[in-house]
Design a protein around this motif. Structure first.
Motif, PDB file in Angstrom:
ATOM      1  N   MET A   1       0.830  -1.209   0.000  1.00  0.00           N
ATOM      2  CA  MET A   1       0.000   0.000   0.000  1.00  0.00           C
ATOM      3  C   MET A   1       0.866   1.263   0.000  1.00  0.00           C
ATOM      4  SD  MET A   1      -2.921   1.414  -0.048  1.00  0.00           S
ATOM      5  CE  MET A   1      -4.361   0.485   0.454  1.00  0.00           C
TER       6      MET A   1
ATOM      7  N   GLN B   1       0.764   4.241  -2.799  1.00  0.00           N
ATOM      8  CA  GLN B   1       0.456   5.624  -2.408  1.00  0.00           C
ATOM      9  C   GLN B   1       1.592   6.562  -2.790  1.00  0.00           C
ATOM     10  OE1 GLN B   1      -0.762   5.909   1.683  1.00  0.00           O
ATOM     11  NE2 GLN B   1      -2.471   4.516   1.393  1.00  0.00           N
TER      12      GLN B   1
ATOM     13  N   PRO C   1      -5.653   5.834  -8.288  1.00  0.00           N
ATOM     14  CA  PRO C   1      -6.626   5.728  -7.193  1.00  0.00           C
ATOM     15  C   PRO C   1      -7.459   4.456  -7.278  1.00  0.00           C
ATOM     16  CG  PRO C   1      -6.624   7.952  -8.070  1.00  0.00           C
ATOM     17  CD  PRO C   1      -5.747   7.136  -8.983  1.00  0.00           C
TER      18      PRO C   1
ATOM     19  N   ILE D   1      -5.407   1.589  -5.984  1.00  0.00           N
ATOM     20  CA  ILE D   1      -5.329   1.618  -4.521  1.00  0.00           C
ATOM     21  C   ILE D   1      -6.655   1.156  -3.906  1.00  0.00           C
ATOM     22  CG2 ILE D   1      -5.084   3.158  -2.530  1.00  0.00           C
ATOM     23  CD1 ILE D   1      -3.081   4.785  -4.321  1.00  0.00           C
ATOM     24  N   GLY D   2      -7.756   1.595  -4.501  1.00  0.00           N
ATOM     25  CA  GLY D   2      -9.068   1.144  -4.028  1.00  0.00           C
ATOM     26  C   GLY D   2      -9.193  -0.363  -4.154  1.00  0.00           C
TER      27      GLY D   2
ATOM     28  N   LEU E   1      -6.779  -2.528  -4.211  1.00  0.00           N
ATOM     29  CA  LEU E   1      -5.860  -3.160  -3.254  1.00  0.00           C
ATOM     30  C   LEU E   1      -6.541  -3.352  -1.897  1.00  0.00           C
ATOM     31  CD1 LEU E   1      -3.004  -4.124  -2.643  1.00  0.00           C
ATOM     32  CD2 LEU E   1      -2.320  -1.766  -2.256  1.00  0.00           C
ATOM     33  N   LEU E   2      -7.351  -2.358  -1.497  1.00  0.00           N
ATOM     34  CA  LEU E   2      -8.051  -2.470  -0.217  1.00  0.00           C
ATOM     35  C   LEU E   2      -9.017  -3.640  -0.187  1.00  0.00           C
ATOM     36  CD1 LEU E   2      -8.860   1.263   0.478  1.00  0.00           C
ATOM     37  CD2 LEU E   2      -7.442  -0.230   1.874  1.00  0.00           C
ATOM     38  N   SER E   3      -9.508  -4.015  -1.364  1.00  0.00           N
ATOM     39  CA  SER E   3     -10.518  -5.072  -1.374  1.00  0.00           C
ATOM     40  C   SER E   3      -9.899  -6.453  -1.569  1.00  0.00           C
ATOM     41  CB  SER E   3     -11.517  -4.809  -2.505  1.00  0.00           C
ATOM     42  OG  SER E   3     -10.856  -4.986  -3.750  1.00  0.00           O
TER      43      SER E   3
ATOM     44  N   HIS F   1     -11.339  -1.978   7.554  1.00  0.00           N
ATOM     45  CA  HIS F   1     -11.161  -1.218   6.303  1.00  0.00           C
ATOM     46  C   HIS F   1     -12.406  -1.427   5.472  1.00  0.00           C
ATOM     47  CE1 HIS F   1      -7.032  -0.743   7.371  1.00  0.00           C
ATOM     48  NE2 HIS F   1      -6.875  -2.037   7.442  1.00  0.00           N
TER      49      HIS F   1
ATOM     50  N   VAL G   1     -14.718  -1.297   2.811  1.00  0.00           N
ATOM     51  CA  VAL G   1     -14.741  -0.747   1.459  1.00  0.00           C
ATOM     52  C   VAL G   1     -16.179  -0.852   0.962  1.00  0.00           C
ATOM     53  CG1 VAL G   1     -13.536  -0.729  -0.747  1.00  0.00           C
ATOM     54  CG2 VAL G   1     -12.460  -1.767   1.230  1.00  0.00           C
TER      55      VAL G   1
ATOM     56  N   PHE H   1     -17.704   4.359  -0.104  1.00  0.00           N
ATOM     57  CA  PHE H   1     -16.272   4.542   0.063  1.00  0.00           C
ATOM     58  C   PHE H   1     -15.737   5.506  -1.002  1.00  0.00           C
ATOM     59  CE2 PHE H   1     -12.005   3.254  -1.302  1.00  0.00           C
ATOM     60  CZ  PHE H   1     -11.315   3.412  -0.112  1.00  0.00           C
TER      61      PHE H   1
ATOM     62  N   ILE I   1     -12.272   7.026  -2.574  1.00  0.00           N
ATOM     63  CA  ILE I   1     -10.830   6.818  -2.598  1.00  0.00           C
ATOM     64  C   ILE I   1     -10.076   8.102  -2.240  1.00  0.00           C
ATOM     65  CG2 ILE I   1     -10.656   7.182  -5.121  1.00  0.00           C
ATOM     66  CD1 ILE I   1      -8.505   4.800  -3.031  1.00  0.00           C
TER      67      ILE I   1
ATOM     68  N   PHE J   1     -10.110   8.504   1.394  1.00  0.00           N
ATOM     69  CA  PHE J   1      -9.213   7.508   1.963  1.00  0.00           C
ATOM     70  C   PHE J   1      -7.757   7.980   1.874  1.00  0.00           C
ATOM     71  CE2 PHE J   1      -6.251   4.021   1.072  1.00  0.00           C
ATOM     72  CZ  PHE J   1      -6.332   3.319   2.261  1.00  0.00           C
ATOM     73  N   LEU J   2      -7.380   8.452   0.691  1.00  0.00           N
ATOM     74  CA  LEU J   2      -5.994   8.891   0.511  1.00  0.00           C
ATOM     75  C   LEU J   2      -5.685  10.095   1.392  1.00  0.00           C
ATOM     76  CD1 LEU J   2      -5.594   8.421  -3.348  1.00  0.00           C
ATOM     77  CD2 LEU J   2      -4.445   7.145  -1.538  1.00  0.00           C
TER      78      LEU J   2
ATOM     79  N   TYR K   1      -3.828 -11.932   4.561  1.00  0.00           N
ATOM     80  CA  TYR K   1      -4.588 -12.331   3.392  1.00  0.00           C
ATOM     81  C   TYR K   1      -5.066 -13.769   3.539  1.00  0.00           C
ATOM     82  CZ  TYR K   1      -2.983  -8.152   0.916  1.00  0.00           C
ATOM     83  OH  TYR K   1      -2.745  -6.872   0.505  1.00  0.00           O
TER      84      TYR K   1
ATOM     85  N   LYS L   1      -0.294   3.765  11.223  1.00  0.00           N
ATOM     86  CA  LYS L   1       0.389   2.587  10.695  1.00  0.00           C
ATOM     87  C   LYS L   1       1.316   2.021  11.773  1.00  0.00           C
ATOM     88  CE  LYS L   1      -0.189   3.200   5.979  1.00  0.00           C
ATOM     89  NZ  LYS L   1      -0.017   2.379   4.790  1.00  0.00           N
TER      90      LYS L   1
END
Ligand code: GDP
Ligand code: MG
Lengths: 317, 564
Positions: free
Chosen positions: A208, A212, A281, A284-285, A287-289, B11, B13, B17, B19, B22-23, B59, B108
């Motif tokens: 992540m 970013q 973006p 990245i979105g 990746l969160l899922s 988290h 999503v 949501f 993005i 979020f960023l 994961y 983090k």
């Protein structure tokens, strides 16, 4: 800016709120630049392994930052297995030109000429010849005493065990049970002739963080990371890129699938994923899922439990 | 996630949501580093696995790869998530640090999961050296073990600001409040000693947990109604990070000089502490020359102001001779420059610390040859200092260091970067010791030190504490024995008369008192007040060797005396 008048050493106090929180990306960046500069100062002949992927792209940008306005004071080395995507090779050459770095390319030509591929051999032996052996030969040929790699500790269990300065014996091997202690940011760069250090400036970055940072810094990356319709061999859940003829099964026809690659490797061993993420973006979105790790798309780590550790012991990055 | 979780997704999503939002939030997040510590099997790896799992930081394929394996019976063996080496999984132990990463909506985290075995203490120190907080696990059934003490002490020495004592396996003691309270008070009393001995006072936090079942890990549980503090994760989210050192004095160790062409000389490094602005007057140490900051150069454009922990490049108004290893400070806020200092040492090499060996001392961005003389060792079992000149692997002591060249340094407790160093064995290149500066000493060896000499200093100087030896032997053996002791550098005395009080007085003052009595042909030795008398046989040379060995075996002589 707050100019200091008439030589006073007094610095007016800065409101804490403006400084107190250093974002995690700035912190990681500062730490990585520190590592890059240590290596450039302490080793005779360092080299940066450049694999063209997203992690290498970040590492390369950090190297530009570390020595700005000077040039990157070491060459880039790409280990070419002969199975890299064509887009990757074009990107590599353009990138090296753009940053003004010397680019070295090494191929295990005898093995490539002998037709080594992951189907006639197993992936383990294929990697052993085209990656590990090629890497060890290249390091020896040029006499590099330190080599940067873009590996991250969050990628895989045995990588999570790696030091930032990872000692390798004369044969390039890693001894995970006997690593040098590594305290603070005081790295031991002393080696005897023939021994070397692998250095991982992105050790503490996560997947992540890398995305970013690429987004914030507008770092160029290979187009394969972005979703678009691509020809793929579809095998159940798996999508195999159409690059090498030998990958196709008898009578198999490629289909156009809107897809992208999550990590870049050799084309026969890197699966694509179905995706609509065509911007950073969106990546990245997405990746969160994700529910599985980035290496789950790679064939190579699944051969057996601990296969990455075995490869690393043998000298792989 | 493939496995049913009791916790909601951190988290989420969902459909609403965004993005961009979020960023934006991500940019605000800071970073906290923490490490685990504690004895083998107290549950360190399980706790970390549990934290990762309950914060959705693993994961599915990683969970799948550990299902049905390990030592936790029907439960998932969370330790397998961090024990990443084959040898670790085979033996069910942690050998080296594993670094893991997770984040919550608040911040983090970087975790260093460290091994508990004494032989891997150096790997624990590796993990703790960069930590803002250390979680010391204590098994509720076993209480505070020697390794819990050692690790807590090392974390304290390393200046870790927060020590979180997680009393684990509370499920196995029926979540008993008494058990928790008694471990807490035992730990507190050790922590008081550790603070006094090390000179560091971390903040202590105590939490009763069950790592295996997730009690008080992410959320406070009903199982411990008597506990009114936060869950572990809540605590970790609220601790201040060590970043914030920008109000401390400005310190920039120069790592690299950037000279792309004649017109540019940039001094590159990572700011260790403090803030710097264009125009600030600066001093270069150790040379003491001064100039002003002309530019703060970065790839992203020049800055007007920069602060720790950024990596920057400065140019100065004047042409000064500055090289790697020098330190830039604000003029008027210089550090001490010295060749001699006292430091705490944690020894990490199989080759023991030996004053006659040459070490390379790496401090900030410089490496200098150094001599190292041990002042005393710290015995954590008994909470005492003991004399000696050797530090074996995984032991802790205080030493005097003398570097070949003067270096700019500070006490570790004032500045973690300028007070830290490692010792590298010049012969093997091993990273042999980790050091923390306690006190900068005056360089002038002839300077008057008016403090009284302590018994410990005496014992360290002579290599032994005072004791009376009663030897029954032929006078030739007695003479040869005394001579051998003298040669070994021992402070040996042999009172002429058989005065009953003199030997005791001399021994109390630190001497090794030899009281010899003609023994015909038999040889025997009694050490101090011990009742046991050892019988020795053989001709003179052999007898003397046996006597010396006896002294070493009974710890009267510290064994390094042989080589003196
Ligand atoms: N009942 C119970 N067992 C636990 C708990 N935490 C850890 N264990 C078990 O204790 C053993 C050692 O745990 P591990 O995490 O490997 O300990 P480490 O050596 O400190 O890393 C394993 O079998 C765990 O399943 C707990 O809270 N309750
Ligand atoms: Mg463990």
């Amino acid at each position: 800016m707050l100019p200091t008048e008439n030589g006073s050493t007094y610095s007016p106090p800065i409101p804490l709120s403006s400084l107190q929180r250093v974002s995690h990306l700035r912190l990681l960046e500062a730490e990585s630049i520190h590592i890059l500069r240590e290596v450039a100062s302490e080793f005779e002949r360092p080299v940066m392994l450049y694999s063209i992927g997203k992690d290498s792209s970040v590492m390369l940008r950090l190297a530009q930052k570390a020595f700005f306005p000077g040039p990157i004071p070491f060459p880039l080395l790409h280990i070419d297995t002969g199975f890299k995507f064509q887009e990757m090779l074009a990107f590599r050459d353009a990138m090296a030109r753009a940053v003004g770095a010397e680019l070295l390319v090494w191929r295990n030509e005898p093995a490539i000429a002998a037709g080594t591929n992951p189907i006639v051999l197993d992936t383990k032996r294929c990697c052993g010849l085209l990656k590990t052996q090629a890497l060890l030969d290249a390091l020896k040929h040029y006499g590099f005493d330190a080599a940067f790699g873009g590996a991250r500790r969050d990628e895989e269990k045995s990588r999570a065990k790696e030091r930032i300065f990872s000692f390798r014996d004369g044969a390039g091997q890693w001894d995970p049970k006997n690593q040098r202690p590594e305290l603070w940011n005081l790295y031991n760069s002393r080696v005897h002739p023939g021994e070397s250090i692998r250095v991982f400036p992105l050790s503490n970055w996560t997947e992540m963080d890398v995305w970013q940072y690429i987004h914030e810094e507008e770092i160029p990356i290979v187009d394969l990371y972005f979703a678009k319709p691509r020809p793929m061999y579809v095998r159940g859940e798996a999508l195999l890129p159409v690059e090498q003829a030998f990958v196709a099964r008898l009578g198999e026809k490629p289909q156009m699938v809107r897809s992208r690659l999550r990590s870049l490797g050799c084309s026969p061993c890197t699966g694509a994923i179905r995706s609509d993420a065509d911007t950073l973006p969106k990546i990245i979105g997405e990746l969160l899922s994700f529910r599985s790790s980035e290496r789950a798309n790679r064939v190579i780590d699944h051969d057996q439990e601990g296969s990455m550790e075995i490869k690393k012991r043998e000298g792989y990055f | 996630m493939a496995c049913a979780l009791t916790q909601p997704d951190l988290h989420d999503v969902g459909t609403d949501f965004s993005i961009d939002a979020f960023l934006e939030r991500e940019r605000e997040k800071d970073l906290l580093r923490f490490s685990t510590a504690g004895s083998v099997d107290d549950g360190k790896s399980t706790l970390i696995g549990r934290l990762l799992y309950d914060t959705q930081s693993v994961y599915d394929d990683q969970v799948l790869s550990i299902r049905g394996k390990g030592t936790a019976g029907p439960q998932l063996d969370f330790a397998l998530l961090t024990d990443g080496l084959r040898a670790e999984r085979e033996q069910g132990i942690t050998i080296d640090v594993a670094y893991r990463y997770f984040s919550t909506p608040r911040r983090k985290f970087i975790i260093a999961d460290t091994p508990g075995h004494e032989q891997y203490t150096r790997n624990m120190a590796t993990g703790a050296s960069t930590a803002d907080a250390a979680i010391v696990l204590v098994d509720a059934r076993k209480g505070v073990l020697p390794q819990s003490r050692r690790h807590a002490y090392i974390a304290t020495l390393l200046g870790v600001r927060h020590i979180i004592v997680a009393v684990n396996k509370m499920d196995l003691v029926d979540y008993d409040a008494e058990t928790f309270a008694s471990i807490r008070s035992e730990f507190e009393s050790f922590a008081r000693y550790a603070a006094a001995e090390s000179g560091h006072t971390p903040e202590l936090h105590f939490i009763p947990v069950s790592a295996l079942l997730g009690v008080n890990v992410v959320r406070v549980s009903d199982e411990t109604p008597w506990y009114d503090g936060p869950a572990l994760l809540e605590l970790l989210e609220s601790l201040p990070t060590t970043v914030g050192s920008e109000i401390a004095p400005f310190r920039l160790p120069i790592q690299h000089v950037i000279r792309p062409h004649q017109g540019f000389r940039g001094f590159a490094g990572q700011i260790a502490s403090g803030t710097i602005r264009v125009g600030d007057p600066v001093t270069v140490l150790p040379s003491g020359r001064t100039s002003r900051v002309e530019r703060i150069v970065t790839y992203d454009g020049d800055l007007d102001v920069a602060h720790a922990p950024l990596s920057v490049t400065l140019t100065l108004e004047d042409e000064l001779d500055i090289s790697r290893g020098d330190l830039l400070t604000l003029a008027g806020e210089e550090t001490r420059v010295a060749r001699r200092f006292a430091a705490s040492l944690v020894w990490m090499d199989g080759r023991s610390l030996d004053a006659s060996r040459r070490y390379l001392l790496k401090h900030t961005s410089q490496t200098v040859p150094a001599e190292v003389r041990l002042r005393h060792r710290v015995d954590l079992e008994q909470s005492i200092r003991e004399p000696g000149r050797v530090l074996e692997m995984n032991t802790i002591g205080v030493a005097e260091i003398e570097t070949r060249r003067p270096i700019a340094l500070e006490q570790y407790r004032e500045n973690r970067t300028l007070g830290a160093f490692v010792l590298i064995d010049a012969e093997t290149n091993a990273t042999a010791g980790a050091g923390m500066v306690r006190e900068v000493l005056t360089d002038d060896a002839s300077a008057v030190d008016a403090r009284p000499v302590t018994a410990l200093e005496r014992a360290t100087r002579w290599g032994h504490a005072g004791v009376v030896l009663r030897l029954k032997a032929p006078s030739s053996v007695a003479n040869a024995f005394e001579r051998a002791l003298l040669k070994a550098g021992v402070f040996v005395v042999r009172p002429p008369d058989d005065d009953p009080t003199t030997p005791g007085v001399l021994a109390a003052a630190g001497a090794l008192v030899l009281v010899a009595e003609e023994g015909g042909h038999s040889i025997s030795l009694r050490i101090g007040s011990s009742r046991a008398e050892s019988l020795i046989h053989g001709e003179t040379t052999k007898a003397v060797a046996s006597l010396l060995r006896l002294l070493r075996e009974s710890n009267v002589l510290h064994h390094q005396e042989r080589t003196r």
